[in-house]
Design an enzyme around this catalytic site. Structure first.
Site, PDB file in Angstrom:
ATOM      1  N   TYR A 197      44.773 -43.984  -4.598  1.00 26.72           N
ATOM      2  CA  TYR A 197      43.494 -44.704  -4.521  1.00 26.72           C
ATOM      3  C   TYR A 197      42.845 -44.894  -5.899  1.00 26.72           C
ATOM      4  O   TYR A 197      41.747 -45.440  -5.982  1.00 26.72           O
ATOM      5  CB  TYR A 197      42.518 -43.942  -3.621  1.00 26.72           C
ATOM      6  CG  TYR A 197      43.065 -43.657  -2.247  1.00 26.72           C
ATOM      7  CD1 TYR A 197      43.175 -44.664  -1.292  1.00 26.72           C
ATOM      8  CD2 TYR A 197      43.479 -42.377  -1.895  1.00 26.72           C
ATOM      9  CE1 TYR A 197      43.687 -44.414  -0.029  1.00 26.72           C
ATOM     10  CE2 TYR A 197      43.985 -42.108  -0.634  1.00 26.72           C
ATOM     11  CZ  TYR A 197      44.096 -43.121   0.290  1.00 26.72           C
ATOM     12  OH  TYR A 197      44.601 -42.867   1.539  1.00 26.72           O
ATOM     13  N   ARG A 211      44.012 -37.767  10.629  1.00 28.44           N
ATOM     14  CA  ARG A 211      45.298 -38.283  11.073  1.00 28.44           C
ATOM     15  C   ARG A 211      45.293 -38.408  12.603  1.00 28.44           C
ATOM     16  O   ARG A 211      44.473 -37.791  13.271  1.00 28.44           O
ATOM     17  CB  ARG A 211      46.433 -37.346  10.647  1.00 28.44           C
ATOM     18  CG  ARG A 211      46.517 -37.108   9.138  1.00 28.44           C
ATOM     19  CD  ARG A 211      47.597 -36.075   8.825  1.00 28.44           C
ATOM     20  NE  ARG A 211      47.740 -35.840   7.393  1.00 28.44           N
ATOM     21  CZ  ARG A 211      47.078 -34.908   6.709  1.00 28.44           C
ATOM     22  NH1 ARG A 211      46.210 -34.127   7.349  1.00 28.44           N
ATOM     23  NH2 ARG A 211      47.276 -34.736   5.421  1.00 28.44           N
ATOM     24  N   HIS A 236      44.674 -33.395   1.306  1.00 30.66           N
ATOM     25  CA  HIS A 236      45.906 -33.527   0.527  1.00 30.66           C
ATOM     26  C   HIS A 236      46.155 -32.234  -0.249  1.00 30.66           C
ATOM     27  O   HIS A 236      45.273 -31.763  -0.970  1.00 30.66           O
ATOM     28  CB  HIS A 236      45.796 -34.682  -0.471  1.00 30.66           C
ATOM     29  CG  HIS A 236      45.885 -36.033   0.152  1.00 30.66           C
ATOM     30  ND1 HIS A 236      45.423 -37.180  -0.474  1.00 30.66           N
ATOM     31  CD2 HIS A 236      46.383 -36.440   1.352  1.00 30.66           C
ATOM     32  CE1 HIS A 236      45.639 -38.221   0.317  1.00 30.66           C
ATOM     33  NE2 HIS A 236      46.210 -37.799   1.425  1.00 30.66           N
ATOM     34  N   HIS A 264      47.244 -45.704  10.984  1.00 29.41           N
ATOM     35  CA  HIS A 264      47.144 -44.803   9.831  1.00 29.41           C
ATOM     36  C   HIS A 264      46.352 -45.442   8.694  1.00 29.41           C
ATOM     37  O   HIS A 264      45.787 -44.733   7.851  1.00 29.41           O
ATOM     38  CB  HIS A 264      48.534 -44.408   9.335  1.00 29.41           C
ATOM     39  CG  HIS A 264      48.515 -43.272   8.351  1.00 29.41           C
ATOM     40  ND1 HIS A 264      48.248 -41.967   8.710  1.00 29.41           N
ATOM     41  CD2 HIS A 264      48.694 -43.255   7.000  1.00 29.41           C
ATOM     42  CE1 HIS A 264      48.279 -41.189   7.645  1.00 29.41           C
ATOM     43  NE2 HIS A 264      48.539 -41.950   6.587  1.00 29.41           N
ATOM     44  N   LYS A 289      48.149 -30.769   8.694  1.00 24.61           N
ATOM     45  CA  LYS A 289      49.568 -30.448   8.523  1.00 24.61           C
ATOM     46  C   LYS A 289      49.730 -29.001   8.095  1.00 24.61           C
ATOM     47  O   LYS A 289      48.893 -28.442   7.389  1.00 24.61           O
ATOM     48  CB  LYS A 289      50.189 -31.364   7.462  1.00 24.61           C
ATOM     49  CG  LYS A 289      50.377 -32.803   7.914  1.00 24.61           C
ATOM     50  CD  LYS A 289      51.074 -33.593   6.819  1.00 24.61           C
ATOM     51  CE  LYS A 289      51.374 -35.011   7.256  1.00 24.61           C
ATOM     52  NZ  LYS A 289      52.063 -35.781   6.202  1.00 24.61           N
ATOM     53  N   ARG A 343      42.801 -44.290   8.193  1.00 24.72           N
ATOM     54  CA  ARG A 343      42.621 -43.134   7.294  1.00 24.72           C
ATOM     55  C   ARG A 343      42.483 -43.630   5.861  1.00 24.72           C
ATOM     56  O   ARG A 343      41.627 -43.153   5.103  1.00 24.72           O
ATOM     57  CB  ARG A 343      43.808 -42.191   7.449  1.00 24.72           C
ATOM     58  CG  ARG A 343      43.856 -41.002   6.496  1.00 24.72           C
ATOM     59  CD  ARG A 343      44.960 -40.051   6.951  1.00 24.72           C
ATOM     60  NE  ARG A 343      45.408 -39.144   5.910  1.00 24.72           N
ATOM     61  CZ  ARG A 343      44.830 -37.975   5.631  1.00 24.72           C
ATOM     62  NH1 ARG A 343      43.762 -37.593   6.305  1.00 24.72           N
ATOM     63  NH2 ARG A 343      45.311 -37.183   4.698  1.00 24.72           N
TER      64      ARG A 343
END
Length: 264
Positions: free
Chosen positions: A247, A136, A238, A212, A158, A215
């Site tokens: 995806y 990111r 994730h 973004h 994150k 990514r």
């Protein structure tokens, strides 16, 4: 008063992006409802009023859903602080909407952008970090030389989570062009970094692609190369497999193309 207190707390206890989103969302919430209200008088109808306000401003459904989650999180903290007995937005569901498939670059497009960046060493490295690690923007901007190991990069994601992404041969070649220093690798702000990357994307003829989406390029190219979704989930960091399922259609297409190559 609660919003001020919550934002003061969030600035010290949450990632910058989370704090920034909370600041924007709560400011809009106070514009949508009367800001001088008793906290206990807030009801689900107020969040519905916020949604109506966002729609009047032509906000995307995905943006509104982020704000719903952000506001719910703030009021959950009001419960933890004993300002409320229960979160008035508990069980409030996000808006259902059709999600567009992720945008990503093809291999020739990637080569074109490297060509456009040319010998600008800083942005050649930034672009390479995007497409070869799936990082990111904030993860790239916070990278330090001590995060670069011989065979992998440590990314701080994150929620203060970290993950290790192996360094592929092409990225290693680019990293070897630099003398290892100390401190942060990228000496510009995240906003400036994003603006310049957007400039190069537009110059290459891909103005519809966002930083973004680089990514997404990393993830999409992996899936189309036959990498399983669980591995992609781990590489992207994730927390939920459902996030990676965006995806999945690329995996199915890849499998279909493989079956179509049968000689009989």
């Amino acid at each position: 008063d609660f919003c001020k207190e919550y934002l003061f707390w969030a600035e010290k206890n949450r990632a910058w992006g989370t704090y920034d989103r909370a600041k924007l969302s709560l400011e809009k919430f106070m514009q949508a409802v009367e800001r001088r209200r008793q906290l206990s008088s807030i009801t689900r109808r107020d969040l519905e009023a916020h949604i109506d306000y966002c729609r009047q401003r032509k906000n995307k459904t995905s943006t509104i859903n982020i704000e719903i989650r952000t506001i719910k999180a703030a009021f959950s903290m009001a419960v933890e602080w004993n300002y409320l007995k229960e979160n008035p937005f508990k069980g409030f569901k996000q808006i259902k909407h059709h999600k567009d498939p992720p945008r990503f670059l093809s291999i020739p497009q990637i080569e074109k952008i490297f060509e456009v960046i040319g010998d600008n060493e800083r942005y050649r490295l930034i672009f390479a970090l995007y497409i070869y690690t799936g990082a990111r923007r904030r993860e790239i901007n916070n990278l330090t030389w001590s995060d670069i190991k011989n065979d992998f990069i440590i990314l701080k994601g994150k929620g203060y989570k970290t993950r290790m992404v192996p360094i592929c041969s092409k990225l290693k070649e680019i990293l070897n062009e630099y003398d290892r220093g100390v401190g942060r690798i990228i000496g510009v702000s995240g906003e400036q970094m994003a603006r310049q990357i957007k400039f190069y994307l537009k110059k290459a003829g891909y103005g519809h692609i966002r930083p973004h989406d680089l990514r997404h390029t990393f993830a999409s190219q992996l899936v189309m190369s036959g990498v399983d979704l669980r591995t992609v989930q781990e590489l992207l960091g994730h927390s939920s497999f459902n996030t990676t399922l965006v995806y999945a259609h690329l995996s199915q297409k890849h499998l279909q193309e493989a079956v179509n190559k049968l000689p009989y």
